[in-house]
Scaffold this motif. Sequence first.
Motif, PDB file in Angstrom:
ATOM      1  N   PHE A  88      50.722  43.980  32.126  1.00 28.26           N
ATOM      2  CA  PHE A  88      50.745  42.559  31.831  1.00 28.26           C
ATOM      3  C   PHE A  88      52.193  42.175  31.594  1.00 28.26           C
ATOM      4  O   PHE A  88      52.831  42.672  30.669  1.00 28.26           O
ATOM      5  N   LEU A  90      55.187  39.491  30.809  1.00 29.71           N
ATOM      6  CA  LEU A  90      55.393  38.255  30.063  1.00 29.71           C
ATOM      7  C   LEU A  90      56.842  37.817  30.157  1.00 29.71           C
ATOM      8  O   LEU A  90      57.760  38.608  29.943  1.00 29.71           O
ATOM      9  N   GLY A 103      55.448  32.700  28.140  1.00 32.71           N
ATOM     10  CA  GLY A 103      54.565  32.200  29.163  1.00 32.71           C
ATOM     11  C   GLY A 103      53.189  32.819  29.008  1.00 32.71           C
ATOM     12  O   GLY A 103      52.951  33.628  28.103  1.00 32.71           O
ATOM     13  N   GLN A 104      52.280  32.431  29.903  1.00 36.20           N
ATOM     14  CA  GLN A 104      50.899  32.894  29.805  1.00 36.20           C
ATOM     15  C   GLN A 104      50.699  34.291  30.378  1.00 36.20           C
ATOM     16  O   GLN A 104      49.632  34.871  30.223  1.00 36.20           O
ATOM     17  N   GLY A 105      51.700  34.825  31.029  1.00 31.61           N
ATOM     18  CA  GLY A 105      51.616  36.200  31.492  1.00 31.61           C
ATOM     19  C   GLY A 105      51.057  36.357  32.894  1.00 31.61           C
ATOM     20  O   GLY A 105      50.330  35.484  33.395  1.00 31.61           O
TER      21      GLY A 105
END
Lengths: 111, 115
Positions: A88, A90, A103-105
């Motif tokens: 994930f 980011l 940010g939302q990733g």
Amino acid sequence: SQTIHQWPATLVQPVGSPLSLECTVEGTSNPNLYWYRQAAGRGLQLLFYSVGIGQISSEVPQNLSASRPQDRQFILSSKKLLLSDSGFYLCAWSVLGVEAFFGQGTRLTVV
Amino acid sequence: AQSVTQLDSQVPVFEEAPVELRCNYSSSVSVYLFWYVQYPNQGLQLLLKYLSGSTLVESINGFEAEFNKSQTSFHLRKPSVHISDTAEYFCAVSDRGGTASKLTFGTGTRLQVTL
């Protein structure tokens, strides 16, 4: 107000393919920009940070690179993805490191 | 160099019970301290921060943390948790000042609130 955009939200890529993740910030000038990777149980690992256009610092040696072609644009790239690049990702920005806004990733799965 | 230790990877708690998430840090310089919260498949949101002044800082949703310089700790507490507090919580430290200040994160604590 400041906002940060990160895309795509999810990505599935085959091993050996290239990668480009983009992050843009609005509403602020000359921010510090960061790329983090999050793996399960390992917290957030800082990959790259930038204090200005064209200025990139790498925290860990790896298969990835980063670029900052414009003041509020930060790009994470790879020429050939490995399975271990899954995770994930980011993007974040800050001013003088006082606090970071994320940010939302992007969920990257390398298959 | 800085480091952050979150000893508890998971904390199960019943709704309306109190909770404490522990955070210890090490640094050779003065620091800023932060707690971030992450809900599934989302980015991190700032929960609260200590920059200077009062060592007790509070968030709008009932969390508080106290900076203890002698113990190099910044534990997060809430007197009564809600189901909606279920999330991953990250403690972070940043050295004071300088244009290249970076956040160093702990490995996170998963708070699981159940009925």
